[in-house]
Scaffold this active site. Structure first.
Site, short mmCIF file in Angstrom:
data_model
loop_
_atom_site.label_atom_id
_atom_site.label_comp_id
_atom_site.label_asym_id
_atom_site.label_seq_id
_atom_site.Cartn_x
_atom_site.Cartn_y
_atom_site.Cartn_z
N GLY A 1 -61.20 -90.94 36.84
CA GLY A 1 -62.42 -90.84 37.64
C GLY A 1 -63.19 -92.15 37.55
N GLY B 1 -57.51 -88.94 32.81
CA GLY B 1 -58.64 -88.89 33.73
C GLY B 1 -58.91 -90.23 34.35
N LYS C 1 -81.36 -82.96 27.89
CA LYS C 1 -80.40 -82.67 28.95
C LYS C 1 -81.00 -81.56 29.81
CE LYS C 1 -76.03 -83.96 29.79
NZ LYS C 1 -75.36 -85.21 29.51
N VAL D 1 -65.18 -93.50 35.24
CA VAL D 1 -65.04 -94.28 34.00
C VAL D 1 -63.58 -94.64 33.74
CG1 VAL D 1 -65.48 -94.34 31.53
CG2 VAL D 1 -67.04 -93.10 33.01
P1 NAI Z 1 -65.34 -88.13 37.04
O1 NAI Z 1 -65.62 -86.74 37.50
O2 NAI Z 1 -65.56 -89.27 37.96
O3 NAI Z 1 -63.83 -88.25 36.51
C1 NAI Z 1 -63.16 -87.27 35.79
C2 NAI Z 1 -61.69 -87.37 36.18
O4 NAI Z 1 -60.93 -86.53 35.31
C3 NAI Z 1 -61.41 -86.90 37.61
O5 NAI Z 1 -60.63 -87.87 38.30
C4 NAI Z 1 -60.64 -85.59 37.41
O6 NAI Z 1 -59.71 -85.33 38.45
C5 NAI Z 1 -59.95 -85.85 36.08
N1 NAI Z 1 -59.53 -84.67 35.34
C6 NAI Z 1 -60.18 -83.49 35.17
N2 NAI Z 1 -59.46 -82.67 34.38
C7 NAI Z 1 -58.34 -83.35 34.02
C8 NAI Z 1 -57.21 -83.05 33.22
N3 NAI Z 1 -57.09 -81.88 32.61
N4 NAI Z 1 -56.26 -83.99 33.06
C9 NAI Z 1 -56.37 -85.19 33.67
N5 NAI Z 1 -57.41 -85.52 34.46
C10 NAI Z 1 -58.38 -84.62 34.64
O7 NAI Z 1 -66.21 -88.31 35.70
P2 NAI Z 1 -66.60 -89.67 34.99
O8 NAI Z 1 -67.97 -90.05 35.42
O9 NAI Z 1 -65.50 -90.65 35.09
O10 NAI Z 1 -66.73 -89.19 33.47
C11 NAI Z 1 -65.57 -88.94 32.69
C12 NAI Z 1 -65.99 -88.39 31.34
O11 NAI Z 1 -66.82 -89.34 30.67
C13 NAI Z 1 -66.80 -87.10 31.41
O12 NAI Z 1 -66.48 -86.31 30.28
C14 NAI Z 1 -68.25 -87.58 31.30
O13 NAI Z 1 -69.10 -86.58 30.75
C15 NAI Z 1 -68.08 -88.74 30.34
N6 NAI Z 1 -69.11 -89.74 30.43
C16 NAI Z 1 -69.32 -90.40 31.61
C17 NAI Z 1 -70.30 -91.38 31.70
C18 NAI Z 1 -70.48 -92.17 32.96
O14 NAI Z 1 -71.14 -93.23 32.90
N7 NAI Z 1 -69.93 -91.74 34.08
C19 NAI Z 1 -71.18 -91.70 30.56
C20 NAI Z 1 -70.82 -90.99 29.33
C21 NAI Z 1 -69.84 -90.04 29.31
#
Ligand code: NAI
Length: 357
Positions: free
Chosen positions: A182, A180, A80, A184
């Site tokens: 986002g 969340g 990382k 994923v």
């Molecule tokens: P993202 O940044 O697109 O989405 C995260 C979402 O969570 C955002 O919409 C944000 O507003 C929301 N959020 C933040 N704090 C919150 C809370 N307390 N309560 C409710 N919602 C909240 O990130 P992404 O890419 O969707 O990743 C999500 C998680 O999955 C992260 O922990 C990331 O490390 C993990 N992950 C993602 C991968 C990927 O392919 N994108 C691969 C492996 C793990």
């Protein structure tokens, strides 16, 4: 604990610091293990209060990547990197990204960078101007956004949890709470909605909630209530450290299976207390490996069919881990045991990738 002490305790190979004198960029690359092959892991662009905090984070995250790659059966190690911002919200520039690209390139392929918090595909494309050792940019060559594959893998992990509990993989009778929405979380909602599940959702971003309401007609709850809502499966897809001792006490789900990295504040402790409460926990680094499989697989030259097969295999791996958890303190402990047993063993067939057409 001193830096070498932390490296020795976690089994790290390398921790490298870089200061780009032209742009002022400060970055750290941590390689946990190359025992199974070159190490792929995201680059996090973040402000840390102290250097100690940054070092702790990059060591912890890179160790997790080794476990993820090993459980996914990839001939890859774990690493990382982080770019230390002087303050939050500092604008990303091409010059900074290219400086990071040159730092990554100095590892001659032992480290392959990808997206993580604070980076977007454009940033990867800038890095790719200096190195061919990065994945997740906007071009098909570097794989694009891996989130749909992460969501698909998490869905496969859910099927394993249901099978382990003796339930049919019939999502139409299930209520699933998604924290969340986002990249994923939204993709996972789409898959679950298509499979007939009833969704309960929460996000701190009202716009994301509105989008979900329009697309999936879910029940919306407050962000402070989502972890404790009545549901069959709780799926944390926001930030890490969502579940600590207090949340464990209040969770009302039968299964916790999410895509977020480091869902449990202390995985060894919470792993045990979730089991004591009769809640089945799907280890996060197994459930969320779909994105890594996609990017690492493309880098290794796997065909689309092989990539799909390996994502589907998350179900089988998760099931195997859940079944062996009886002889371990928790499902998390069982997943670590599986990963560690694979660190030194790479199937010969995996070392010779099947090149995509
Ligand atoms: P993202 O940044 O697109 O989405 C995260 C979402 O969570 C955002 O919409 C944000 O507003 C929301 N959020 C933040 N704090 C919150 C809370 N307390 N309560 C409710 N919602 C909240 O990130 P992404 O890419 O969707 O990743 C999500 C998680 O999955 C992260 O922990 C990331 O490390 C993990 N992950 C993602 C991968 C990927 O392919 N994108 C691969 C492996 C793990």
């Amino acid at each position: 604990m001193h830096t070498f002490g932390q490296m020795i305790e976690r089994g790290h190979e390398r921790l490298c610091f870089h200061h780009d004198t032209k742009t002022g960029m400060r970055a750290i690359i941590a390689i946990h293990s190359t025992a199974r092959g070159p190490a792929l892991g995201g680059t996090r662009r973040w402000h840390y209060a102290t250097e100690e905090e940054a070092i702790f984070d990059v060591l912890r995250l890179s160790e997790g990547m080794s476990y993820k790659a090993a459980c996914a059966g990839l001939p890859m190690g774990g690493a990382k990197s982080i770019i230390l911002l002087p303050e939050h919200g500092q604008l990303a520039t091409e010059a900074e990204a290219r400086a990071m690209g040159r730092f990554v390139d100095s590892f001659s392929g032992d480290y392959i960078a990808a997206e993580d918090v604070g980076l977007d595909p454009q940033y990867i494309d800038w890095m790719a101007m200096e190195t061919c050792h990065c994945m997740g940019g906007e071009t098909t060559l570097t794989g694009g956004n891996p989130s749909p594959f992460t969501a698909r893998g998490t869905f496969n992990a859910m099927k394993a949890c249901l099978q382990h509990l003796g339930s049919a993989p019939d999502f139409s009778s299930l209520q699933i709470a998604v924290q969340g929405l986002g990249h994923v979380g939204m993709d996972l909602c789409r898959i679950l909605h298509t499979a007939g599940a009833t969704l309960v959702v929460a996000d701190i971003n009202a716009r994301r909630v509105e989008e979900a309401v329009e697309a999936f007609d879910p029940k919306v709850v407050d962000v402070n209530d989502i972890l404790h809502t009545d549901c069959d499966i709780l799926t944390p897809c926001a930030l890490g450290a969502a579940i600590g001792p207090d949340e464990v006490r209040r969770i009302r789900a039968t299964i916790v299976c999410g895509a977020a990295n480091n869902i449990l504040v202390d995985p060894l402790r919470e792993g045990i207390s979730l089991r004591q409460k009769g809640i089945l926990y799907a280890p996060d680094f197994v459930a969320n490996a779909g994105g890594l499989i996609w990017l690492a697989g493309l880098h290794l030259g796997y065909s689309r069919e092989e990539l799909g097969r390996r994502n589907d295999a998350i179900e089988e791996t998760m099931l195997e881990i859940l079944e062996m958890a009886d002889s371990h303190h928790s499902t998390h402990h069982a997943a670590i045991a599986v990963a560690e047993s694979r660190f030194a063993k790479v199937p010969a067939s995996d070392k010779e990738p099947t090149h995509a057409g």
